[in-house]
Design a protein around this motif. Structure first.
Motif, PDB file in Angstrom:
ATOM      1  N   ILE A 124       0.839  -1.207   0.000  1.00 16.01           N
ATOM      2  CA  ILE A 124       0.000   0.000   0.000  1.00 16.01           C
ATOM      3  C   ILE A 124       0.869   1.250   0.000  1.00 16.01           C
ATOM      4  CG2 ILE A 124      -1.564   1.367   1.442  1.00 16.01           C
ATOM      5  CD1 ILE A 124      -2.951  -1.184   2.259  1.00 16.01           C
ATOM      6  N   CYS A 125       1.952   1.192   0.769  1.00 14.11           N
ATOM      7  CA  CYS A 125       2.858   2.347   0.890  1.00 14.11           C
ATOM      8  C   CYS A 125       3.844   2.449  -0.275  1.00 14.11           C
ATOM      9  CB  CYS A 125       3.624   2.267   2.210  1.00 14.11           C
ATOM     10  SG  CYS A 125       2.594   2.441   3.682  1.00 14.11           S
ATOM     11  N   LYS A 126       3.717   1.541  -1.234  1.00 12.86           N
ATOM     12  CA  LYS A 126       4.524   1.554  -2.463  1.00 12.86           C
ATOM     13  C   LYS A 126       6.023   1.417  -2.204  1.00 12.86           C
ATOM     14  CE  LYS A 126       1.040   4.211  -4.977  1.00 12.86           C
ATOM     15  NZ  LYS A 126       0.731   5.428  -5.769  1.00 12.86           N
ATOM     16  N   VAL A 127       6.371   0.557  -1.216  1.00 13.73           N
ATOM     17  CA  VAL A 127       7.785   0.221  -1.013  1.00 13.73           C
ATOM     18  C   VAL A 127       8.259  -0.551  -2.240  1.00 13.73           C
ATOM     19  CG1 VAL A 127       9.438  -1.018   0.424  1.00 13.73           C
ATOM     20  CG2 VAL A 127       7.509   0.169   1.489  1.00 13.73           C
ATOM     21  N   LYS A 128       9.400  -0.163  -2.788  1.00 14.47           N
ATOM     22  CA  LYS A 128       9.854  -0.731  -4.066  1.00 14.47           C
ATOM     23  C   LYS A 128      10.237  -2.207  -3.960  1.00 14.47           C
ATOM     24  CE  LYS A 128      11.664   3.704  -5.746  1.00 14.47           C
ATOM     25  NZ  LYS A 128      12.891   4.446  -6.144  1.00 14.47           N
ATOM     26  N   HIS A 129      10.923  -2.551  -2.886  1.00 13.86           N
ATOM     27  CA  HIS A 129      11.496  -3.900  -2.779  1.00 13.86           C
ATOM     28  C   HIS A 129      10.989  -4.562  -1.497  1.00 13.86           C
ATOM     29  CE1 HIS A 129      14.149  -7.062  -3.858  1.00 13.86           C
ATOM     30  NE2 HIS A 129      15.132  -6.799  -3.029  1.00 13.86           N
ATOM     31  N   ILE A 130      10.101  -5.538  -1.638  1.00 14.61           N
ATOM     32  CA  ILE A 130       9.532  -6.250  -0.489  1.00 14.61           C
ATOM     33  C   ILE A 130      10.039  -7.682  -0.522  1.00 14.61           C
ATOM     34  CG2 ILE A 130       7.413  -6.940   0.684  1.00 14.61           C
ATOM     35  CD1 ILE A 130       5.980  -4.690  -0.898  1.00 14.61           C
ATOM     36  N   VAL A 131      10.736  -8.094   0.551  1.00 13.30           N
ATOM     37  CA  VAL A 131      11.358  -9.422   0.578  1.00 13.30           C
ATOM     38  C   VAL A 131      10.912 -10.168   1.842  1.00 13.30           C
ATOM     39  CG1 VAL A 131      13.510 -10.722   0.400  1.00 13.30           C
ATOM     40  CG2 VAL A 131      13.365  -8.419  -0.586  1.00 13.30           C
ATOM     41  N   PRO A 132       9.764 -10.839   1.808  1.00  9.13           N
ATOM     42  CA  PRO A 132       9.308 -11.582   2.981  1.00  9.13           C
ATOM     43  C   PRO A 132      10.092 -12.877   3.163  1.00  9.13           C
ATOM     44  CG  PRO A 132       7.770 -11.863   1.177  1.00  9.13           C
ATOM     45  CD  PRO A 132       8.801 -10.891   0.695  1.00  9.13           C
ATOM     46  N   MET A 133      10.285 -13.280   4.416  1.00  9.37           N
ATOM     47  CA  MET A 133      10.927 -14.549   4.722  1.00  9.37           C
ATOM     48  C   MET A 133      10.076 -15.328   5.716  1.00  9.37           C
ATOM     49  SD  MET A 133      14.786 -15.577   5.924  1.00  9.37           S
ATOM     50  CE  MET A 133      14.792 -14.862   7.569  1.00  9.37           C
ATOM     51  N   LEU A 134       9.735 -16.562   5.374  1.00  7.68           N
ATOM     52  CA  LEU A 134       8.981 -17.445   6.261  1.00  7.68           C
ATOM     53  C   LEU A 134       9.955 -18.392   6.960  1.00  7.68           C
ATOM     54  CD1 LEU A 134       5.936 -18.191   3.944  1.00  7.68           C
ATOM     55  CD2 LEU A 134       5.903 -16.877   6.078  1.00  7.68           C
ATOM     56  N   THR A 135      10.083 -18.221   8.264  1.00  4.11           N
ATOM     57  CA  THR A 135      11.016 -19.042   9.041  1.00  4.11           C
ATOM     58  C   THR A 135      10.288 -20.260   9.597  1.00  4.11           C
ATOM     59  OG1 THR A 135      10.541 -17.684  10.992  1.00  4.11           O
ATOM     60  CG2 THR A 135      12.454 -17.068   9.673  1.00  4.11           C
ATOM     61  N   GLY A 136       9.671 -21.017   8.699  1.00  7.31           N
ATOM     62  CA  GLY A 136       8.829 -22.142   9.083  1.00  7.31           C
ATOM     63  C   GLY A 136       7.365 -21.761   8.956  1.00  7.31           C
ATOM     64  N   LEU A 137       6.517 -22.753   8.750  1.00 10.29           N
ATOM     65  CA  LEU A 137       5.089 -22.504   8.536  1.00 10.29           C
ATOM     66  C   LEU A 137       4.250 -22.704   9.788  1.00 10.29           C
ATOM     67  CD1 LEU A 137       4.667 -24.110   4.997  1.00 10.29           C
ATOM     68  CD2 LEU A 137       5.121 -21.727   5.595  1.00 10.29           C
ATOM     69  N   GLY A 138       4.822 -23.305  10.830  1.00  8.48           N
ATOM     70  CA  GLY A 138       4.153 -23.367  12.121  1.00  8.48           C
ATOM     71  C   GLY A 138       2.862 -24.162  12.131  1.00  8.48           C
ATOM     72  N   TYR A 139       1.970 -23.796  13.076  1.00 12.44           N
ATOM     73  CA  TYR A 139       0.733 -24.537  13.326  1.00 12.44           C
ATOM     74  C   TYR A 139      -0.191 -24.598  12.114  1.00 12.44           C
ATOM     75  CZ  TYR A 139       1.920 -23.501  18.188  1.00 12.44           C
ATOM     76  OH  TYR A 139       2.559 -23.376  19.371  1.00 12.44           O
ATOM     77  N   ASN A 140      -0.221 -23.532  11.367  1.00 11.63           N
ATOM     78  CA  ASN A 140      -1.265 -23.369  10.367  1.00 11.63           C
ATOM     79  C   ASN A 140      -1.113 -24.282   9.162  1.00 11.63           C
ATOM     80  OD1 ASN A 140      -2.794 -21.032  11.564  1.00 11.63           O
ATOM     81  ND2 ASN A 140      -0.723 -20.208  11.548  1.00 11.63           N
ATOM     82  N   PHE A 141      -0.015 -25.008   9.099  1.00  9.77           N
ATOM     83  CA  PHE A 141       0.172 -25.966   8.021  1.00  9.77           C
ATOM     84  C   PHE A 141       0.450 -27.364   8.552  1.00  9.77           C
ATOM     85  CE2 PHE A 141       0.739 -21.882   6.127  1.00  9.77           C
ATOM     86  CZ  PHE A 141       0.264 -22.005   4.839  1.00  9.77           C
ATOM     87  N   MET A 142       0.206 -27.562   9.859  1.00  7.09           N
ATOM     88  CA  MET A 142       0.379 -28.874  10.465  1.00  7.09           C
ATOM     89  C   MET A 142      -0.808 -29.759  10.148  1.00  7.09           C
ATOM     90  SD  MET A 142       1.870 -27.803  14.216  1.00  7.09           S
ATOM     91  CE  MET A 142       1.228 -29.324  14.940  1.00  7.09           C
ATOM     92  N   ASN A 143      -0.532 -31.050   9.910  1.00  4.96           N
ATOM     93  CA  ASN A 143      -1.598 -32.016   9.696  1.00  4.96           C
ATOM     94  C   ASN A 143      -2.051 -32.610  11.023  1.00  4.96           C
ATOM     95  OD1 ASN A 143      -1.520 -31.792   6.844  1.00  4.96           O
ATOM     96  ND2 ASN A 143       0.285 -33.124   6.793  1.00  4.96           N
ATOM     97  N   GLY A 144      -3.193 -33.285  11.013  1.00  8.52           N
ATOM     98  CA  GLY A 144      -3.665 -33.935  12.233  1.00  8.52           C
ATOM     99  C   GLY A 144      -4.811 -33.169  12.867  1.00  8.52           C
TER     100      GLY A 144
END
Length: 382
Positions: A110-130
């Protein structure tokens, strides 16, 4: 000669505790050619704040709770980030961990930052099976992550293991057009975590983790309980804070741990190195959905054999190659298998020395923070 313009890089995290331990060396490297600022939950330790200021890093604080779901808190986080970006005017926005990636990528766009580089340090609970007590939360988080990453187009996305990339592809969160980079965790500073010979005569097992179920706290306790009944002289230690979130261990288990009868619980410590040095083997029976667990890298760097689960992120730390083995992998939630591998080191203590030596070599080969940061710099300074 034209002097290169110094870029402004804004780093967003969900806990100030990770800034120096996980990103300290990266920020030092970035500061050589860039201005660096951090957007972090409120810092409660003066030594962390002072170190960041001494490095020349600008600090912007917020009230985010990274572990709990709170719409009001999350909305306030986004509003505060909007203010900070408008004030700091970063050229690059680097959020890591789930909430900063989801909310931060959206606000930065939204703020029009030119370079956005997200890093996921693991997917945690939300992608766990069971079994899952909060399926609606899972659905919402996945949808929000898909939306925020899609906003970023095919720009850079950093992940810490290949399994996470495959999961995001298979679940339709990202597609093959995404410019994804897989790095070897946060890396480990081999000059800070110095090799020491483990004590193979007085075996001590150490686990470093938040006290949440998915880290395998119950499995560690039950395995320790079984071992102590047969080998009462063997010591078990646990380091880490009680984490009040949806997956916190139950009060009965916490009371058993705190009693000190089976495990010596040390709570949260400021420096894990003396405790790793006093240990023989590092244990982490996690099925959390890790990136690459930091504690295992620290243990390997200091020459400690490891026992961990054959799960996402954790399995990256164990080399099973003949004559180069660094530890053991066990199935998740399998107390029998965990107990057996713990007992192996009691019965064959020489393997603590051999696997530990191999672990140090593996850390140098694959997880050296300088190698990881070289790759990170190429992505962030692109």
């Amino acid at each position: 000669m034209i002097k290169r313009k110094r870029k402004k890089i804004l780093i967003a995290c969900d806990s100030y505790r990770t800034l120096l331990g996980f990103r300290g060396k990266l920020m030092e490297a970035l500061l050589k050619n860039n201005e660096v600022a951090v957007f972090t939950p409120k810092i409660h330790h003066d030594e962390v704040r002072n170190k960041l200021l001494d490095m020349g890093i600008d600090i912007y604080e917020n009230e985010l709770n990274g572990s709990n779901v709170s719409m009001f808190s999350d909305l306030m986080y986004m509003f505060r980030l909007f203010q900070v970006i408008k004030q700091a005017k970063p050229d690059t926005f680097f959020p890591y961990t789930l909430k900063p990636v989801i909310y931060g990528s959206f606000i930065a766009k939204i703020c029009k930052v030119k370079h956005i580089v997200p890093m996921l340090t693991g997917l945690g609970y939300n992608f766990m099976n069971g079994n899952d007590k909060t399926p609606l939360v899972k659905i919402i988080v996945r949808a929000m992550l898909k939306f925020s990453l899609k906003l970023n187009g095919n720009r850079a996305l950093i992940l810490q293991n290949r399994d996470d990339f495959e999961t995001l592809i298979n679940q339709g969160i990202i597609d093959q057009s995404v410019n994804a980079h897989v790095v070897n965790g946060s890396g480990v500073d081999l000059s800070h975590y110095v090799f020491s010979k483990p004590d193979s005569e007085n075996i001590v097992f150490l686990m470093i983790s938040r006290l949440i179920n998915a880290k395998g706290i119950r499995e560690y306790f039950e395995a320790a309980e079984r071992i102590k009944s047969r080998f009462p002289h063997v010591k078990f230690k646990l380091i880490g804070p009680y984490d009040p979130n949806i997956d916190s261990i139950d009060p009965v288990l916490y009371q058993k741990i705190s009693s000190g009868q089976i495990i010596n619980y040390l709570g949260e410590v400021s420096d894990v190195r003396p405790h790793i040095k006093e240990s023989s083997v590092l244990v982490l029976p996690s099925y959390y959905g890790e990136g690459i667990p930091r504690c295992l890298l620290e243990g390997m760097a200091m020459g400690r054999a490891i026992i961990t689960c054959d799960s996402v992120g954790c399995k990256e730390t164990v080399d099973l190659t003949e004559n180069a083995q660094t530890g053991f992998l066990v199935p998740i939630k399998n107390v029998n298998a965990l107990t057996a591998k713990i007992q192996h080191f009691i019965q064959y203590p020489a393997d603590t020395l051999l696997f530990g030596k191999n672990g140090r070599a593996y850390a140098r080969k694959k997880f050296d923070v300088n190698k990881v940061n070289k790759q990170m710099l190429e992505i962030l300074e692109a």
